[in-house]
Design a protein around this motif. Structure first.
Motif, PDB file in Angstrom:
ATOM      1  N   ASP A 150       3.490 -12.287  -4.066  1.00  0.00           N
ATOM      2  CA  ASP A 150       4.715 -11.731  -3.606  1.00  0.00           C
ATOM      3  C   ASP A 150       4.768 -10.393  -2.769  1.00  0.00           C
ATOM      4  O   ASP A 150       4.035  -9.624  -2.974  1.00  0.00           O
ATOM      5  CB  ASP A 150       5.836 -11.246  -4.963  1.00  0.00           C
ATOM      6  CG  ASP A 150       5.963 -12.510  -5.886  1.00  0.00           C
ATOM      7  OD1 ASP A 150       6.295 -13.635  -5.261  1.00  0.00           O
ATOM      8  OD2 ASP A 150       5.763 -12.252  -6.799  1.00  0.00           O
ATOM      9  N   SER A 151       5.631 -10.297  -1.791  1.00  0.00           N
ATOM     10  CA  SER A 151       5.386  -9.223  -0.845  1.00  0.00           C
ATOM     11  C   SER A 151       6.269  -7.789  -1.695  1.00  0.00           C
ATOM     12  O   SER A 151       7.415  -8.376  -2.129  1.00  0.00           O
ATOM     13  CB  SER A 151       6.040  -9.557   0.571  1.00  0.00           C
ATOM     14  OG  SER A 151       6.246  -8.352   1.410  1.00  0.00           O
ATOM     15  N   ILE A 152       5.513  -6.940  -1.886  1.00  0.00           N
ATOM     16  CA  ILE A 152       6.048  -5.761  -2.688  1.00  0.00           C
ATOM     17  C   ILE A 152       6.245  -4.604  -1.808  1.00  0.00           C
ATOM     18  O   ILE A 152       6.384  -3.384  -2.133  1.00  0.00           O
ATOM     19  CB  ILE A 152       5.211  -5.493  -3.789  1.00  0.00           C
ATOM     20  CG1 ILE A 152       3.864  -5.144  -3.398  1.00  0.00           C
ATOM     21  CG2 ILE A 152       5.151  -6.522  -4.683  1.00  0.00           C
ATOM     22  CD1 ILE A 152       2.787  -4.796  -4.630  1.00  0.00           C
ATOM     23  N   SER A 183       1.179  -8.588  -4.114  1.00  0.00           N
ATOM     24  CA  SER A 183       0.937  -8.551  -5.306  1.00  0.00           C
ATOM     25  C   SER A 183      -0.145  -9.616  -5.956  1.00  0.00           C
ATOM     26  O   SER A 183      -0.315 -10.671  -4.821  1.00  0.00           O
ATOM     27  CB  SER A 183       2.071  -8.881  -6.417  1.00  0.00           C
ATOM     28  OG  SER A 183       2.547 -10.131  -6.303  1.00  0.00           O
ATOM     29  N   ALA A 184      -0.761  -9.607  -7.229  1.00  0.00           N
ATOM     30  CA  ALA A 184      -1.665 -10.634  -7.318  1.00  0.00           C
ATOM     31  C   ALA A 184      -1.021 -12.198  -7.583  1.00  0.00           C
ATOM     32  O   ALA A 184      -1.564 -13.073  -7.413  1.00  0.00           O
ATOM     33  CB  ALA A 184      -2.277 -10.404  -8.722  1.00  0.00           C
ATOM     34  N   ARG A 190       4.196  -0.263  -7.687  1.00  0.00           N
ATOM     35  CA  ARG A 190       5.230  -0.024  -6.526  1.00  0.00           C
ATOM     36  C   ARG A 190       4.732   0.897  -5.558  1.00  0.00           C
ATOM     37  O   ARG A 190       4.174   1.907  -5.708  1.00  0.00           O
ATOM     38  CB  ARG A 190       6.206   0.605  -7.095  1.00  0.00           C
ATOM     39  CG  ARG A 190       6.914  -0.281  -8.442  1.00  0.00           C
ATOM     40  CD  ARG A 190       7.648  -1.314  -8.087  1.00  0.00           C
ATOM     41  NE  ARG A 190       8.875  -1.053  -7.281  1.00  0.00           N
ATOM     42  CZ  ARG A 190       9.311  -2.287  -6.666  1.00  0.00           C
ATOM     43  NH1 ARG A 190       9.130  -3.492  -7.069  1.00  0.00           N
ATOM     44  NH2 ARG A 190      10.276  -1.897  -5.977  1.00  0.00           N
ATOM     45  N   ASP A 203      -4.811  -5.273  -8.317  1.00  0.00           N
ATOM     46  CA  ASP A 203      -3.972  -6.629  -8.389  1.00  0.00           C
ATOM     47  C   ASP A 203      -3.057  -6.406  -7.197  1.00  0.00           C
ATOM     48  O   ASP A 203      -2.132  -6.934  -6.992  1.00  0.00           O
ATOM     49  CB  ASP A 203      -3.169  -6.629  -9.401  1.00  0.00           C
ATOM     50  CG  ASP A 203      -2.291  -5.240  -9.525  1.00  0.00           C
ATOM     51  OD1 ASP A 203      -2.299  -4.371  -8.743  1.00  0.00           O
ATOM     52  OD2 ASP A 203      -1.509  -5.196 -10.691  1.00  0.00           O
ATOM     53  N   SER A 204      -3.579  -5.599  -6.084  1.00  0.00           N
ATOM     54  CA  SER A 204      -3.003  -5.472  -4.789  1.00  0.00           C
ATOM     55  C   SER A 204      -3.709  -6.078  -3.757  1.00  0.00           C
ATOM     56  O   SER A 204      -5.080  -5.866  -3.623  1.00  0.00           O
ATOM     57  CB  SER A 204      -2.621  -3.834  -4.395  1.00  0.00           C
ATOM     58  OG  SER A 204      -1.797  -3.414  -5.529  1.00  0.00           O
TER      59      SER A 204
END
Length: 365
Positions: free
Chosen positions: A232-234, A228-229, A2, A212-213
């Motif tokens: 997805d936009s995190i 994310s891997a 996060r 994984d970023s």
């Protein structure tokens, strides 16, 4: 993982920080933030000299890869800058290139070469010998290893706009490739090309992968988007300093046809760009450039974005640690990894690369 969004709020001079608040970013010199691990003089084959260093990629097992900016050649070097191997020739046949636009090393040690004029990936062995070629559904301009897969900036054949459609469509720009199959696509610009058609001549898309970023951005606007891997936009990270001069957004009709030489330096000269994203462990290093136009006295200056300064963030919390760290005049950040690699670009050989590592403590203690 996060990650917080655009997070750093500068403390007002003379005010105390709230308990637990992150310290404000520090303005410091390159030498105060980084220690020099080594200065490498690139080895060369006298019969195959480097015209100018191009795209850089650190190898997982040590050493690095470097393309030639003007010729379809990729070279491998050990950690001390000694030349290990070289490969590449111009053409459209098997294991030939029309123009190398990117290179990366996979976790297995193989080398992937990207040709922005051909819809295929070229795989070489660890020693830069021909391995395999993989046809892909588009043209990959650059990429990076993402586990066993690849993250590519590619224009998919199915998304290539034609006619008026190219001004109103917003294709996704980054794609995860497993073998020759697209697993997911992500990252769109927040505007359509018709709104800012002149940006296409100036924009590029810096990115970096860490675990994984994935960190991606448009060079002409903040912030950096974190994926994310799974695509997805995190979150988002990054905010320009007060000295940052953003690339202008012009109203339709602002540019007068036929007067580019007069208008462009006035409108865009001196504008800042987000030129490169590099990861060094837990830190994210953003390289800023400045658009420069040659003048009558700049006989050897070409138009382009010249690397000027660095901002550094904690990539896990989003906290800005340093801002506006000036780079040596004429130098160029090649990339990151275990070190930050900076080219001492004097325009002619011998080519020297400085390997920098973070100091243990901040200059402010």
């Amino acid at each position: 993982m996060r990650v917080l969004g655009v997070v750093t709020v500068l403390a007002v001079a003379g005010c105390e920080r709230e308990p637990g608040a992150a310290p404000p970013p520090v303005r410091a010199t390159l030498a105060e933030v980084f220690a020099t691990e080594a200065v490498l003089e690139l080895g060369e084959d006298p019969q195959d000299s480097i015209s100018s260093p191009g795209v850089f990629a650190e190898r997982p097992e040590g050493g690095f890869l470097l393309t030639d900016e003007h010729f379809p050649r990729v070279r491998s070097y050990d950690e001390d800058g000694r030349l290990e191997a070289a490969f590449g020739r111009f053409g459209q046949g098997p294991f030939e290139f029309r123009g190398i636009s990117g290179v990366t090393a996979t976790s297995s040690g193989r080398v992937v070469v990207f040709d922005s004029s051909q819809d295929r990936l070229t795989y070489l062995t660890r020693d830069l010998l021909p391995d395999t070629m993989v046809r892909i559904p588009g043209v990959a301009r650059e990429g990076a290893s993402l586990g066993e897969d690849l993250l590519l900036r590619v224009t998919l054949t199915a998304e290539r706009p034609v006619g008026i459609a190219r001004f109103v469509e917003q294709p996704r720009l980054f794609h995860r490739l497993a073998g020759s199959e697209v697993v997911w696509s992500a990252f769109r610009l927040p505007f359509v090309p018709r709104e800012r058609s002149y940006w296409s001549s100036y924009v590029w898309f810096p990115f970096a992968v860490a675990g994984d970023s994935i960190y991606v951005a448009s060079s002409l606007r903040y912030p950096v988007v974190i994926l994310s891997a799974a695509g997805d936009s995190i979150g988002e990270i990054g905010a320009p300093s007060a000295s940052y001069r953003p690339f202008p957004v012009l109203e339709p009709g602002s540019l007068t046809p036929g007067r580019d030489a007069e208008q462009l330096p006035r409108l865009f000269g001196g504008s800042n760009t987000l030129t490169r994203i590099s990861v060094l462990g837990s830190r994210l290093v953003l390289t800023h450039g400045v658009f420069r136009y040659p003048t009558a006295s700049d006989a050897f200056t070409t138009f382009g974005s010249y690397h000027a300064s660095l901002d550094i963030y904690d990539r896990h919390t989003g906290t800005k640690l340093y801002e506006d760290i000036p780079l040596p005049e004429g130098s160029r950040v090649l990339g990151g990894g275990r070190y930050l690699y900076v080219l001492d670009d004097r325009g002619f050989p011998p080519w020297r690369i400085t390997k920098l590592k973070f100091r243990e403590t901040r200059p402010d203690g």
